[in-house]
Design a protein around this motif. Sequence first.
Motif: not given
Length: 485
Positions: A245-248, A305-310, A312-313
Amino acid sequence: MTTSDSASSSLAALEARLAQDLEYLGWPGRNWMPARQVGGESVLDVAVIGGGQAGLAASVALAQLGIRAVVFDRSPAGSEGPWATTARMETLRSPKELTGPALGLPSLTFRAWFEAQFGLEAWTAMDKIPRLQWMDYLVWYRRVMGVDVRNDTAVTGIHPLPDATGVRLDLRTPQGERSVLARRVVLATGRDGLGGPAIPAFVNALPRSKWAHSSDEMDYGRLRGLRVGVVGAGSSAMDSAGTALEAGAHSVELLIRRPDLPRVNKGKGAGVPGLTQGHYDLPDELKWRIRHYINVANVPPPHGSTLRVSGHANAFFNFGCPILAIEPKGDSMRVSTPKGDFEFDFLIVSTGFKVDWPNRPEFDGIAAQVRTWKDRFVPAPGDEDQELADSPDLGPVFEFQERVPGECPGLGRIHCFCYPAALSHGTVSGDIPAISDGAKRLASGIASLFYREDFDHHYANLEAYAEPELFGDEWTPALPPQERN
């Protein structure tokens, strides 16, 4: 003085304090091991395969007892273990207060190293240790403890010799192929120590360029603009999803078999000193029971780690969603699940690791001879567990044991100090919480084995020892009572 100069000065002061502590403790210990040569070739006391935190801790624990170890690692210096290569978490998952491989030395802890450079206030503000900072700490640990690591050196063959000479290791080095002899070998080879990734069969429908395991070295920048599927919901799945996600990535769909995420890390709740010290001595049934329970309960991904993913919309958590089939579709793929079909451009499988001897050709000479738990233990119906069944059945010093006694003499000179030792010994051979306990147990056991093997040498030294405590002039013999005035 600049902030950088101040940090350097404080770190130098810590290193001076550590050096003084080591001197007070007599560390490294006095060399008591007899030098060995075979046909003019010097024999190492111990060869450690793997220069990550387990290999470093094992080497330093052996040094405390006066046993010389040489560590071989296939990676360049500073890239040992997963931290700077395949690990993708932002921070470690363990609480920052755990002392890890410090082996009881306060000045060797991560906290001491961190505070010397950044101060108590920064330590207090930190939640968990940043992943790459842990790597920096391990590089420092190696340097200040003088660990002898030979980098860029891959072990390509392991051959126990039948005449008690030791174990021959075939090596691929920058200078070419060579071999060394070691009396004992320690496998400190990490989470995939006796195998590799567990790859689900459904990826066989895809070109290798269209999927990756979460442990693969990969440039996640290639996922920019792509529809990505991530199979799994453990720590590595979340780390891979977050990195994508962070890589786009255009979107990330997590395909999760379970109807929900586990909420409690049962393994963390089991980590008491009694289990750390006593797991090996438990009856087989209880060893299996606790490891199987933890496996079935599963480990939840970390909160952060879970919040890092969630956060992102374009991230989607799909529960009750195992993969039923995959079909290539031009440059993409159609993935069928009970919740419907998905179209992806790339698939990441985060499906863990397994004991997989054929995946590690360096073990070809011993793989068929190693006794595993399935060779000696049958679990109760309903408690079957492939990971546990494939685990090596280790002796008290983490040593391999022969499947058929007498067919592989010397196999017991190879010590399995990596994750697959967990069923036999508990989680003391890789994870941060109890790595020092495991390293001390390994080192003390190896010292005992060496002493037994070399008993005649040490007994001869005892007989030959002639340094006097008394010289005979420290007293005057008394006269008999009747002759005294």
